[in-house]
Design an enzyme around this catalytic site. Structure first.
Site, PDB file in Angstrom:
ATOM      1  N   LYS B  29       0.895  -1.312  -0.031  1.00  0.00           N
ATOM      2  CA  LYS B  29      -0.008   0.102   0.159  1.00  0.00           C
ATOM      3  C   LYS B  29       0.910   1.125  -0.040  1.00  0.00           C
ATOM      4  O   LYS B  29       1.914   1.254   0.552  1.00  0.00           O
ATOM      5  CB  LYS B  29      -1.015   0.051   1.097  1.00  0.00           C
ATOM      6  CG  LYS B  29      -1.940   1.133   1.455  1.00  0.00           C
ATOM      7  CD  LYS B  29      -2.737   0.753   2.440  1.00  0.00           C
ATOM      8  CE  LYS B  29      -4.177   1.980   2.494  1.00  0.00           C
ATOM      9  NZ  LYS B  29      -5.007   1.796   3.689  1.00  0.00           N
ATOM     10  N   SER B 104      -9.775   1.218   2.698  1.00  0.00           N
ATOM     11  CA  SER B 104      -8.972   2.237   1.647  1.00  0.00           C
ATOM     12  C   SER B 104      -7.952   1.303   1.059  1.00  0.00           C
ATOM     13  O   SER B 104      -7.223   1.948  -0.036  1.00  0.00           O
ATOM     14  CB  SER B 104      -8.500   3.340   2.727  1.00  0.00           C
ATOM     15  OG  SER B 104      -7.286   2.885   3.562  1.00  0.00           O
ATOM     16  N   SER B 128     -10.060  -0.674   6.690  1.00  0.00           N
ATOM     17  CA  SER B 128      -9.227  -0.669   5.370  1.00  0.00           C
ATOM     18  C   SER B 128      -8.517  -1.859   4.877  1.00  0.00           C
ATOM     19  O   SER B 128      -8.160  -1.649   3.644  1.00  0.00           O
ATOM     20  CB  SER B 128      -8.367   0.575   5.648  1.00  0.00           C
ATOM     21  OG  SER B 128      -9.171   1.697   5.387  1.00  0.00           O
TER      22      SER B 128
END
Lengths: 95, 432
Positions: B29, B104, B128
């Site tokens: 990420k 996310s 997330s």
């Protein structure tokens, strides 16, 4: 935001918070945020109903010796800065 | 299939020659620092920012022999449930490209679901990792707070977030957690419970005698098809020897409000560092000036950089957080949210005395259509109802595919006691 049951949010209040947070907003954003904040703050208001709960967080202090060690070089530290001068970060004027 | 836009930067970082992850690709990420490789947090503010050091988890991936094959797309600074708030465009859900992958950590989950990476790392502040795992039909783990080092993770809400693995199977997710878990002197909130772990070995599917608690409150208001798929999975576990008990957690109804007050308050403080001076979008570029002297004083220059560098969702959260902490409102909002957090923790403690694990649908709804949620932030926030209580209570949780509803993946969430990673891994592996 007023003392009524439903928090009514004005554009002026949004601008005040934006100023505290150092974020410029355009007029359209101010209007949109005022409307959206009203709904979100109404949800936040429901926290009034939360009972008081005794809690003892199990926190411990984490200590270590303060020893000198390798860090970033001056050049590495400045590498991502858009504005530098004589090996320093260059910031805007203070006032 | 159209381009999923799962990556913001596609660049390979080779790890050690051997190790448990040798030959495996891992998408990381884009809020996790990679030395020499751009790390943007999905924000225009950090476009072009190149960290001078690796996050601890990246060091551990490299030492384990993994090849990092890119930086995964994400909601800007982790603020979103759909990966649509990314400055670099939305990521599509590989299961149905008209739909969002969740967020996310949407790029991480989409990359794994589409086979573009073998494994991925996400971060989970309020769901997330679990939300995108559920929406993309893969496995995601949110570890107990403190199990994984956050050194090098760009902070959004420190008291809530953990880095967590995403993988096609429970065993692989647990194996990736084994690599990244463990104490780190550079993150004083880490604990040593994860040192030398073997969570992967717990993926043995043995739920004989396991007691599963189902909090009724986490099924209320959920989509009918999701609820049906959830109970089918519970029936399956009962057939394998697990017992189910209903538990009551009245506090969770306040979890979304408490979560957003706390997360936004922490965000308003954490994101104060982005002023364009040491890194990030500078006032000169943001305001199209010839010289910094034209940008006005300190406050004006910062406000210019922040207006241009942050997207609408980030501005919303910074402003609401600033408001919640401001004079006259701190006690009303922030202090009350901390009370709610303590109440939620107590409810979890009590429920986990009656059951070994708790189960709920990970997301109360199927994956949104692209664009569906952006118009109304509040509706988006409510979709986090089942994931945020876990972060508020610092507990571990896993999302595992439970089946489908109308052709779309449904995730089931198991929540365990503090450091109960083996228990949730074991329970989840029984559904594969």
């Amino acid at each position: 935001m007023s003392d009524g049951d439903e928090p009514a949010v004005t554009g002026e209040e949004v601008r005040k918070v934006a100023d505290l947070a150092r974020v410029d907003l355009n007029d359209e954003e101010v209007e949109q945020f005022a409307e959206q904040f009203e709904a979100v703050l109404a949800d936040f208001e429901t926290l009034d109903e939360v009972p008081e709960v005794e809690s003892e967080p199990d926190l411990v202090n984490v200590m270590r010796a303060d020893e000198v060690r390798e860090g970033l070089t001056q050049e590495e530290a400045l590498d991502n800065a858009a504005q530098t001068e004589d090996g320093y970060f260059k910031g805007p004027r203070v006032s | 299939m159209p381009e999923l836009n799962a990556y913001i930067t596609e660049e390979r970082i080779e790890g050690a020659d051997d190790g448990p992850l040798a030959g495996k690709t891992v998408a990381v990420k884009d809020n996790i620092s990679t030395e020499g490789v751009e790390t943007t947090c999905g924000s225009k503010m950090l476009e072009g920012y190149v960290p001078p050091y690796d996050a601890t988890v990246v060091e551990r991936l490299k030492a384990a022999g993994a090849t990092i094959n890119g930086k995964a797309n994400m909601d800007e600074f982790g603020m979103g449930t759909t990966t649509e708030t990314s400055h670099f465009g939305a990521t599509l859900n590989p299961v149905d490209t008209d739909r969002v992958p969740g967020g996310s950590s949407g790029g991480s989950a989409a990359a794994v679901a589409a086979g573009e990476a073998d494994l991925a790392l996400g971060s989970d502040t309020g769901g997330s990792v679990r939300a995108p795992a559920a929406f993309c039909g893969v496995v995601g783990i949110k570890p107990t707070y403190g199990l994984v080092s956050r050194y090098g993770l760009v902070a959004y809400a420190n008291s809530l977030e953990q880095i967590g693995p995403i993988a096609p199977t429970v065993e692989e997710a647990a194996g990736l957690l084994d690599v990244i878990a463990g104490a780190d002197e550079r993150d004083a909130t880490t604990v040593d419970e994860g040192d030398g772990s073997n969570y992967a070995a717990a993926a043995d599917g043995d739920v004989e005698g396991l007691t599963i608690g189902v909090p009724a409150e986490l099924l209320e208001g959920a989509d009918e098809g999701v609820v049906e798929t959830f109970w089918d999975a519970i029936d399956d576990l009962e057939a394998q020897g697990a017992d189910t008990v209903e538990v009551s957690m009245p506090s969770v109804e306040k979890a979304v409000a408490a979560y957003y007050v706390i997360a936004m308050s922490e965000a308003s403080s954490n994101l104060a560092r982005f002023d364009g001076t040491r890194y990030g979008l500078n006032a000169v570029e943001a305001g199209d000036y010839d010289d910094l002297a034209e940008a006005g004083n300190w406050n004006e220059a910062f406000a210019t950089a922040r207006e241009e560098g942050f997207g609408p969702e980030v501005k919303r959260r910074i402003l609401l957080g600033t408001f919640a902490l401001s004079a006259g409102y701190h006690d009303k909002y922030y202090a009350k949210a901390q009370d709610a957090r303590a109440w939620i923790k107590r409810d979890f403690d009590e429920s986990l005395e009656q059951a070994d694990v708790l189960a709920s649908p990970t997301m109360p709804v199927p994956p949104f259509k692209l664009g569906e949620g952006l118009e109304d932030p509040r509706t988006m926030y409510l979709a986090d109802a089942n994931t945020v209580p876990v972060n508020l209570a610092d507990l571990p949780a896993i999302s595992v595919p439970a089946g489908e509803s109308e052709g779309l993946p449904v995730g089931l969430q198991f929540i365990g006691p503090k450091y109960g990673e083996e228990t949730i891994v074991r329970a989840a592996s029984a559904l594969e």
